[in-house]
Design a protein around this motif. Structure first.
Motif, short mmCIF file in Angstrom:
data_model
loop_
_atom_site.label_atom_id
_atom_site.label_comp_id
_atom_site.label_asym_id
_atom_site.label_seq_id
_atom_site.Cartn_x
_atom_site.Cartn_y
_atom_site.Cartn_z
N VAL A 156 3.35 7.63 -13.54
CA VAL A 156 1.88 7.67 -13.57
C VAL A 156 1.34 9.08 -13.39
O VAL A 156 0.20 9.37 -13.74
CB VAL A 156 1.28 6.75 -12.48
CG1 VAL A 156 1.52 5.31 -12.81
CG2 VAL A 156 1.79 7.13 -11.12
N THR A 157 2.13 10.00 -12.83
CA THR A 157 1.60 11.35 -12.62
C THR A 157 1.56 12.15 -13.92
O THR A 157 0.94 13.22 -13.97
CB THR A 157 2.43 12.11 -11.58
OG1 THR A 157 3.79 12.08 -12.03
CG2 THR A 157 2.32 11.49 -10.22
N PHE A 168 4.34 0.24 -9.16
CA PHE A 168 2.92 0.01 -8.86
C PHE A 168 2.58 -1.46 -8.97
O PHE A 168 1.95 -2.03 -8.09
CB PHE A 168 2.06 0.79 -9.88
CG PHE A 168 1.52 2.08 -9.36
CD1 PHE A 168 2.39 3.06 -8.89
CD2 PHE A 168 0.16 2.33 -9.32
CE1 PHE A 168 1.89 4.25 -8.42
CE2 PHE A 168 -0.32 3.51 -8.85
CZ PHE A 168 0.54 4.49 -8.39
N ARG A 172 4.94 5.88 -4.71
CA ARG A 172 5.77 5.80 -5.91
C ARG A 172 5.11 6.45 -7.10
O ARG A 172 3.88 6.58 -7.15
CB ARG A 172 6.09 4.34 -6.24
CG ARG A 172 6.82 3.60 -5.18
CD ARG A 172 8.23 4.16 -5.00
NE ARG A 172 8.64 3.95 -3.63
CZ ARG A 172 9.84 4.30 -3.17
NH1 ARG A 172 10.72 4.88 -3.98
NH2 ARG A 172 10.16 4.09 -1.93
N ILE A 208 2.23 1.89 -3.40
CA ILE A 208 1.26 2.46 -4.34
C ILE A 208 1.04 3.93 -4.06
O ILE A 208 0.89 4.76 -4.97
CB ILE A 208 -0.06 1.67 -4.26
CG1 ILE A 208 0.11 0.36 -5.02
CG2 ILE A 208 -1.21 2.47 -4.83
CD1 ILE A 208 -1.12 -0.43 -5.13
N LEU A 209 0.98 4.28 -2.78
CA LEU A 209 0.66 5.66 -2.44
C LEU A 209 1.83 6.61 -2.66
O LEU A 209 1.63 7.80 -2.86
CB LEU A 209 0.21 5.75 -0.98
CG LEU A 209 -1.14 5.10 -0.69
CD1 LEU A 209 -1.47 5.23 0.79
CD2 LEU A 209 -2.24 5.71 -1.52
N LEU A 260 0.84 -1.20 0.00
CA LEU A 260 0.00 0.00 0.00
C LEU A 260 0.87 1.24 0.00
O LEU A 260 0.62 2.20 -0.75
CB LEU A 260 -0.91 -0.03 1.23
CG LEU A 260 -1.98 1.06 1.29
CD1 LEU A 260 -2.91 0.93 0.08
CD2 LEU A 260 -2.76 0.95 2.58
#
Lengths: 673, 100
Positions: free
Chosen positions: B92-93, B31, B25, B22-23, B19
């Motif tokens: 991902v951002t 992910f 990276r 995921i939060l 978790l």
């Protein structure tokens, strides 16, 4: 056995078929589809005659043909289409189909020969008009009658506005539609109220609403009367339905559409005035006379409205310059007589007047149409004169119609109008003094009728021609003369079916229409039964007055009116005498300022009221709705910001949400205790 | 025999690591790895309880989970490839087109 009644639906369907044919293929047919219409109405006429013969053999027909809405269960309200063929309907079928046929033939001369465009539309309208009226006549329940009543109104709108490229006809059509619609609104409420009260709207047979109403009054049946006494409630119902009648039959105060409806083609005016639109109102009252006979108040109002309208319209007819305007006011006035007759308990008399009027008014309008063709569509009587020598067929037939309209013996109008007045007189003297007021107004109107009718005849046909067109008028052909001759003979002779004064004088049996309407298989629809109802519930009793005395009085007045017209206008060079009337002339010429006051009501009363309602709607109702929506809009615009598009944020929100859920469950479930 | 609580603690720890990954990276591959960690935390629980109750159903389930995880990785790698093709990166951002 296959009899006339099995073919009766075709009476309505044939003109409807001609409507479809003219609409779809009129462009490709010779004469714009006229022959289809003529064939269809001729077919209707033949079938109507067959039905008439079958009915005269003592049969009647009252069947539901199609149920289009049925509630669940046994005892339920059903909305149906059906046929009711009794003596009254059979007579009316003959009138409508005959007049429609003659109007179709006349249209060949008035429309085709004059090179009008848009003929398929015209003949489609005529076909639908005829079909709607025939459907209305055979309707066996109030709702079906209402539907056809509305169709008749729609067709009149379409036909009055036939020349839609000019400015006058479309606005006249709209006025006719809206004014009659105003009355029909009350009619619609009345239909719903009849359903709510009786659970049925059938005119005749087992469980028909007039029968239930009668039983409710003598205690044999229970109906919902919404807290009123049954008498009061039935009067209210009758008056609601009367609203539609007043609109369609152009009674005061909803008569204003009819003179403007003269903007339509003249054959259409003949159809509207003689057999279809305007007759529909009076026919409706006659159709449900068993209901009206239960309410003396409703009858009194009908009689007073009728008597007043008869006089009121007759005075306005005195000063008009256009031939069709005079005829328009005479129509309003004559339907006033019919209403007076119905209200005064003269069911047969009013029906008789409906019959004779249909023929002589169709004749007068078609005659006026012939004159208008001859005058190259100039309708001003002051431009005519001297047409007598130049168009003798038109003159003599028109004269026959005029004598009938004025009520000169022995033409048709005399017998019927006289009987209407006689009924009002005897029932008025017999204990209903209100009817005497109606009688007095009707009697004065006789004088005016005689005057304006012959003023019209003298100005149009007598004297010296006043314009070049009148000196050399356009000729008319067989298709104009034929209908005129048929109707001219009818206008002179149809009164002989019911010569009560002559019968009283000589003792020879001459009241065939009384016999025709008095008996029948459907006993609740006979004049005899209506007489009993009138006596028992409306408390009408007849005084003893010799019918020939009453007839002589009205004949003398009619002759006096005609004589005055003769003195004033039957001279080689007539001049306007209307100026001598002074202020009264302006009042009459402007129709008692009826249009003005109705416009005033619309602009000064209804418009501010609707503005107020609009403010309430915009401010309060919409305000609440808009407030709610702006709150959600604002909230949405804030909350949407959590949709960042970054997947990590969503993951974080998911985690937070799961944690929050777990905490909530934990607290509620007592995990931490 | 090791008490079942230890297994549960291990599972929780592994899940929380996943978790956390995921939060925090930005790399899409990380992910995927973190998701694998979380799935395996669940597997540890399944196997632990299966052993505790002496019932093999839980272990069978964990086999299914592994198959599912393999499939998920296949799909995930596909998504990451498309991400790379479109943004020249696996951050991902960067892919924030589906926002308000």
């Amino acid at each position: 056995m296959v009899g006339a009644f099995d073919y009766a639906p075709a009476i309505v369907l044939l003109p409807f078929l001609s409507f479809l044919v003219a609409l779809a293929g009129g462009k490709y047919l010779p004469k714009g589809g006229a022959f289809g219409g003529i064939a269809a109405t001729a077919g209707s006429l033949v079938l109507s005659a067959w039905v008439f013969l079958t009915v005269s053999a003592g049969n009647a027909y009252n069947e539901t043909l199609y149920t289009w809405v049925a509630g669940a269960g046994e005892e339920t309200t059903r909305l149906t289409f059906g046929l009711l063929l009794d003596p009254l309907a059979a007579m009316m079928l003959l009138i409508v189909s005959l007049v429609a046929l003659l109007v179709h033939v006349f249209s060949l001369g008035y429309m085709n020969d004059e090179g009008e465009t848009g003929l398929p539309r015209y003949y489609a309208g005529l076909g639908l008009f005829t079909a709607s009226m025939l459907g209305f006549v055979v309707a066996d329940n109030l709702l079906m009658a209402f539907m056809f009543f509305e169709l008749v109104g729609l067709c009149s709108y379409l036909l009055i506005g036939f020349w839609f490229r000019d400015s006058g006809p479309p606005s006249a059509a709209k006025k006719a539609f809206l004014v009659t619609r105003f009355g029909d609104y009350f009619f619609l409420v009345g239909v719903v109220a009849v359903f709510a009260t009786f659970g049925t709207a059938k005119f005749a047979g087992e469980g028909a609403f007039p029968v239930i109403a009668e039983e409710a009054l003598n205690g044999a049946a229970e109906v919902t009367t919404f807290g009123f006494a049954p008498e009061t409630w039935f009067t209210i119902l009758g008056l609601l339905i009367l609203g539609g009648v007043i609109g369609k039959s152009a009674q005061f105060p909803l008569h204003t559409w009819l003179p403007d409806a003269m903007e339509g083609p003249t054959p259409v005016s003949a159809l509207i005035h003689a057999a279809t639109m305007v007759a529909a109102g009076v026919y409706l009252v006659a159709r449900m006379y068993g209901f009206y006979a239960l309410s003396p108040t409703a009858l009194g109002i009908i009689a007073l409205v009728g008597g007043f309208t008869a006089l009121f319209a007759a005075t306005m007819g005195v000063v008009k310059r256009e031939i069709k305007q005079v005829l328009a006011y005479s129509t309003i006035s004559q339907y006033g007589y019919m209403m007076l007759g119905l209200g005064a308990g003269g069911y047969v008399a009013a029906t008789f007047h409906l019959l004779t009027h249909a023929f002589f008014k169709a004749l007068l309008f078609l005659g006026a149409g012939a004159v208008i063709i001859a005058m190259h569509h100039d309708e001003d009587m002051w431009n005519m004169g001297g047409l007598k020598e130049r168009m003798p067929v038109t003159y003599y037939t028109f004269l026959s119609g005029s004598l009938a309209l004025a009520g000169i013996v022995p033409f048709a109008g005399f017998w019927s109008k006289d009987e209407v007045l006689y009924e009002a007189l005897v029932h008025g003297l017999g204990g209903s003094p209100l009817l005497l007021a109606g009688y007095a107004m009707g009697l004065v109107a006789v004088f005016f009728t005689g005057f304006y009718t012959f003023r019209m005849v003298f100005l149009t046909f007598h004297g010296e021609p006043r314009t070049d067109i009148a000196r050399d008028p356009h000729g008319v052909r067989w298709n104009v003369k034929g209908p005129l001759v048929v109707l001219g003979i009818l206008a002179a002779t149809v009164g002989f079916v019911n010569m009560v004064p002559v019968q009283d004088l000589t003792g020879i049996h001459l009241e065939f229409l009384h016999d025709w309407l008095a008996h029948g298989e459907l006993s609740a629809l006979t004049a005899e039964h209506y007489g009993e109802l009138l006596h028992d519930y409306a408390h009408y009793t007849s005084a003893e007055v010799a019918s020939y005395v009453a007839g002589a009085v009205s004949l003398a007045l009619a002759l006096a009116g005609a004589g005055l017209a003769h003195v004033l206008y039957n001279v080689p060079e007539p001049t306007e005498h209307t100026a001598k009337l002074g202020a009264v002339k302006d009042l009459w010429y402007n129709n008692y300022y009826q249009d003005e006051y109705q416009v005033w009501i619309a602009t000064s009363v209804v418009l501010p009221l609707s503005r107020l309602a609009d403010k309430f709607d915009q401010g309060v109702v919409d305000g609440v709705v808009n407030g709610v929506s702006s709150v959600s809009l604002f909230a949405g615009s804030r909350i949407r910001r959590i949709q960042t598009g970054v997947v990590s944020n969503y993951a974080a929100l998911l985690t937070l949400g799961l944690t929050a859920l777990l905490v909530v469950f934990g607290v509620l479930g007592g995990w931490f205790v | 025999m090791v008490p079942v609580q230890w297994y549960l603690l291990l599972g929780t720890a592994v899940f929380c690591i996943g978790l956390f990954g995921i939060l925090t990276r930005k790399n899409a591959l990380l992910f995927l790895m973190s998701v694998e960690l979380m799935l395996n935390a669940a597997n540890i629980n399944l196997v632990a309880f299966s052993a505790y109750w002496g019932n093999v159903t839980g272990q069978t389930f964990s086999l299914f989970t592994m198959a599912l995880a393999a499939a998920e990785v296949a799909v995930g790698i596909g998504i990451i490839l498309v991400l790379y093709r479109n943004f020249d990166d696996v951050d991902v951002t960067l892919a924030t087109g589906m926002r308000w």
